[in-house]
Design a protein around this motif. Structure first.
Motif, mmCIF file in Angstrom:
data_model
loop_
_atom_site.group_PDB
_atom_site.id
_atom_site.type_symbol
_atom_site.label_atom_id
_atom_site.label_comp_id
_atom_site.label_asym_id
_atom_site.label_seq_id
_atom_site.Cartn_x
_atom_site.Cartn_y
_atom_site.Cartn_z
ATOM 1 N N LYS A 61 0.809 -1.227 0.000
ATOM 2 C CA LYS A 61 0.000 0.000 0.000
ATOM 3 C C LYS A 61 0.836 1.267 0.000
ATOM 4 O O LYS A 61 0.366 2.317 -0.405
ATOM 5 C CB LYS A 61 -0.920 0.005 1.231
ATOM 6 C CG LYS A 61 -2.082 -0.939 1.090
ATOM 7 C CD LYS A 61 -3.092 -0.723 2.193
ATOM 8 C CE LYS A 61 -4.328 -1.566 1.946
ATOM 9 N NZ LYS A 61 -5.257 -1.516 3.068
ATOM 10 N N GLU B 113 -11.268 3.435 7.129
ATOM 11 C CA GLU B 113 -10.731 4.167 5.970
ATOM 12 C C GLU B 113 -9.839 5.314 6.424
ATOM 13 O O GLU B 113 -8.784 5.572 5.832
ATOM 14 C CB GLU B 113 -11.878 4.688 5.094
ATOM 15 C CG GLU B 113 -12.527 3.563 4.284
ATOM 16 C CD GLU B 113 -13.836 3.976 3.617
ATOM 17 O OE1 GLU B 113 -14.383 5.050 3.980
ATOM 18 O OE2 GLU B 113 -14.314 3.202 2.759
ATOM 19 N N SER B 116 -6.632 3.716 7.635
ATOM 20 C CA SER B 116 -5.901 3.127 6.513
ATOM 21 C C SER B 116 -5.215 4.205 5.673
ATOM 22 O O SER B 116 -4.128 3.987 5.134
ATOM 23 C CB SER B 116 -6.877 2.307 5.663
ATOM 24 O OG SER B 116 -6.212 1.725 4.588
ATOM 25 N N SER B 117 -5.835 5.384 5.588
ATOM 26 C CA SER B 117 -5.252 6.462 4.770
ATOM 27 C C SER B 117 -3.944 6.990 5.369
ATOM 28 O O SER B 117 -3.164 7.645 4.689
ATOM 29 C CB SER B 117 -6.248 7.615 4.624
ATOM 30 O OG SER B 117 -6.384 8.288 5.860
ATOM 31 N N THR B 118 -3.676 6.672 6.635
ATOM 32 C CA THR B 118 -2.403 7.086 7.242
ATOM 33 C C THR B 118 -1.288 6.101 6.896
ATOM 34 O O THR B 118 -0.128 6.336 7.226
ATOM 35 C CB THR B 118 -2.497 7.140 8.785
ATOM 36 O OG1 THR B 118 -2.713 5.810 9.273
ATOM 37 C CG2 THR B 118 -3.621 8.046 9.260
#
Lengths: 267, 376
Positions: A61, B113, B116-118
């Motif tokens: 990711k 979310e 997770s974006s971090t």
């Protein structure tokens, strides 16, 4: 230079594995380094062409954190199945690695003992059989045992990777005698994996006739990993040359360079 | 069962023993390659306080050898704060008038979310103890919702039955964190006056039930400062050792939470765990358990976390919020469990780890069981 040394020209001494002729007999790992940025420098110094990495630690990711983005493009990836406790899990990891574009080489690493991280030869055999049948180039990490190694050979392994001592222990070739037996009895390349803590131990394994060695912790945790990678490179080359040159017999007592019965050959 | 070991060691290690160890005993232990429980006791004794530097050097070398210069990152996600317990030291105490709430699955996804974006990929799910509001079925729904977003999902909830752990494992939980709080039965009864948590034994055996269910990793610990810290540190490490030996396939980790300010008036009578003592405990854990993960949370200050990093810690929480619904700032924000001392963002914690010469690891796991695990 005498005839023997000339006959073991290292440039002709490649290791054929998985259909590839490898010039370097030093495989390195990517774990335990203090940054990803140092890894390409280590690879250059080591001369390694085959690099192992735990699929569990590949960060898909975050491109900046993805170790694969730090490897030279011509590197042969050897994803390992670290984290797998059963053959089924190892097979699944191998499939994930292949699907992610890591090629078809895989190092089977199945561990059911978290204290010593010793491999489970039985589960390793099952995973090897399945993945070899599917066309993977399978390199099983195993506890050096002749019976298990023969079965792995029959199951289609491309090489056998016995441990010198537990992973990360830097204890050297504690299993030396068992590895020596594998080298003598198994026709596949024997690649000593795990436990090699010093360049001299890598040289020793190569002198014994190991086809290659895999080193990670000893390089990654060295004071200067790049220098240590170079030291291992030189040690592996030296050990291999020593093996090819055929070392003289070891004796307890001194042996005169000019034999006492030499006169019988004269005239 | 581990309780038998506790009773056995209570006989062998009466209160008076701690002061009987000398500097020579510590030196003998430091010369040993592998340590026995009696050696652990020496390292937790007053005599060892003068040997923190040699202990630190050995602990650092052992940690680097086994774990490398890598620090795993995770963050907690509080799903609900309804609680039927009365723990005197916790803000979720059933009698405390705090804002109670539970995330809907849509909110769980929103929180996931945001986290997770971090870049974080290891998530720890927490709830208060309420089978009505946050039972295993609710946890399972949350696991299904979050599984595709994260490499690893851990659970830090009240003790469950083996079958419940097994179901959650099959759903995609990789690790179970559960602190005994204190191994001292008398203090345990005092600080847990009501609610299901009163059952000392059911809690003590929970990590073992989790191991038996097939879970890959367990994380245990004591809330240091609640009771006599020497005893609690000794039995925590002994417990980890017991789990490692009984379940060799399970990765065992140990946490070092110190009691933090919370909404409530209880103050423990035990000696406080000073910074030096926290260091002593971490070093003793590492030397006794060379392969165990050691987890440090945001309960500690930024400065303390920086200093502790190279002494044996392998996992750090980052960007943590202990309130329900805090990450995505939904209008459904419940009160926090405890105050956090390190409020830095994930990038700031990452920069700190790098500055210390370590590699921050966002991902160290592949879930191989759950159908909806992370695809590559």
């Amino acid at each position: 230079m005498n005839a023997i040394i000339q006959s073991v020209n290292p440039s002709d001494d490649s290791l054929l594995l998985g259909g590839v002729n490898l010039r370097s007999r030093l495989f390195v790992g990517t774990g335990k380094f203090s940054s990803h940025e140092i890894v390409p420098l280590v690879l250059e110094a080591s001369g390694s062409q085959v690099v192992t990495m735990a699929l569990r630690r590949v960060d898909w990711k975050n491109p900046q954190e993805n170790i694969l983005n730090y490897l030279p493009p011509n590197t042969i990836l050897l994803p390992n199945t670290s984290g797998a406790r059963t053959a089924e899990e190892a097979v699944r990891i191998a499939h994930l690695a292949q699907a992610a574009g890591c090629g078809n080489w895989v190092k089977i690493e199945i561990v059911q003992d978290q204290r010593y991280l010793l491999p489970d030869n039985w589960e390793t055999l099952k995973a090897t059989e399945q993945l070899a049948n599917e066309g993977f180039v399978v390199l099983p990490y195993m506890s050096p045992d002749l019976g298990a190694a023969r079965r792995l050979q029959d199951a289609g392994a491309a090489a056998i990777m016995p441990l010198g001592s537990p992973i990360g222990s830097n204890r050297g070739l504690q299993t030396k005698e068992l590895i020596r037996i594998l080298i003598e009895e198994i026709s596949l390349p024997i690649i000593v994996d795990a436990g090699i803590g010093r360049p001299s131990e890598a040289a020793e394994a190569m002198e014994m006739g190991a086809a290659a060695v895999l080193v990670n912790t000893a390089i990654a945790t060295a004071g200067d990993p790049v220098f240590m990678a170079q030291a291992f490179h030189l040690a592996v080359v030296a050990g291999r040359l020593g093996y090819l040159a055929g070392p003289g017999e070891r004796r307890i007592t001194a042996e005169a360079s000019s034999p006492l019965t030499g006169f019988l050959q004269e005239g | 069962m581990f309780y038998e070991q506790i009773t056995e060691w209570q006989q062998k290690l009466p209160e008076s023993t701690w002061a009987s160890f000398s500097g020579a005993d510590v030196e003998r232990v430091l010369a040993r390659e592998s340590l026995r429980p009696q050696d652990l006791a020496v390292l937790l004794s007053p005599a060892a306080l003068s040997y923190l530097e040699p202990m630190a050097k050995k602990a650092q070398a052992l940690t680097i050898r086994h774990f490398g210069r890598t620090i795993g990152l995770f963050t907690p996600l509080y799903l609900a704060n309804f609680c039927s317990n009365s723990c005197l030291y916790c803000s979720f105490h059933t009698g405390n008038k705090i804002v109670r709430c539970k995330l809907s699955i849509a909110q769980v996804i929103k929180e996931g979310e945001a986290i997770s974006s971090t870049g974080l990929q290891h998530l720890l799910l927490l709830t208060g103890e309420s089978r009505t509001h946050s039972g295993p079925a609710y946890m399972e729904e949350c696991v299904h919702a979050l599984r595709p977003m994260f490499a690893s999902l851990g659970l830090e909830v009240y003790p469950l039955a083996t079958e419940e752990y097994r179901r959650l494992f099959e759903a995609g939980i990789d690790s179970v964190t559960l602190f005994q709080e204190t191994y001292n039965e008398v203090t345990y009864a005092q600080v847990h006056p009501a609610g299901p948590k009163r059952d000392y034994h059911y809690r003590l055996e929970a990590p073992e039930r989790a191991c038996a269910s097939g879970i890959s990793s367990v994380n245990i610990g004591a809330l240091l400062g609640l009771s006599d810290w020497r005893q609690d540190a000794f039995y925590s490490a002994l417990h980890a050792d017991y789990l490692q030996k009984t379940y060799p396939g399970v990765e065992v980790a140990i946490s070092v939470p110190r009691l933090r300010p919370y909404a409530g008036s209880f103050q423990p009578s035990a000696d406080p765990v000073t910074d030096a003592i926290l260091v002593q405990i971490i070093l003793a854990y590492r030397l006794f358990l060379p392969r165990a993960g050691i987890t440090l949370s945001t309960r500690e200050s930024p400065q303390m976390r920086e200093n502790l990093l190279s002494l044996g810690i392998t996992r750090l929480s980052a960007g943590s919020l202990t309130s329900v619904g805090g990450y995505s700032e939904t209008d459904n924000v419940g009160s926090a469990q405890f105050e956090i001392a390190d409020e830095r963002s994930v990038p700031d914690v990452v920069a700190m780890i790098r500055a210390q010469g370590y590699l921050p690891s966002f991902c160290d796991w592949v879930n191989m069981r759950a159908k909806d695990a992370v695809g590559l």
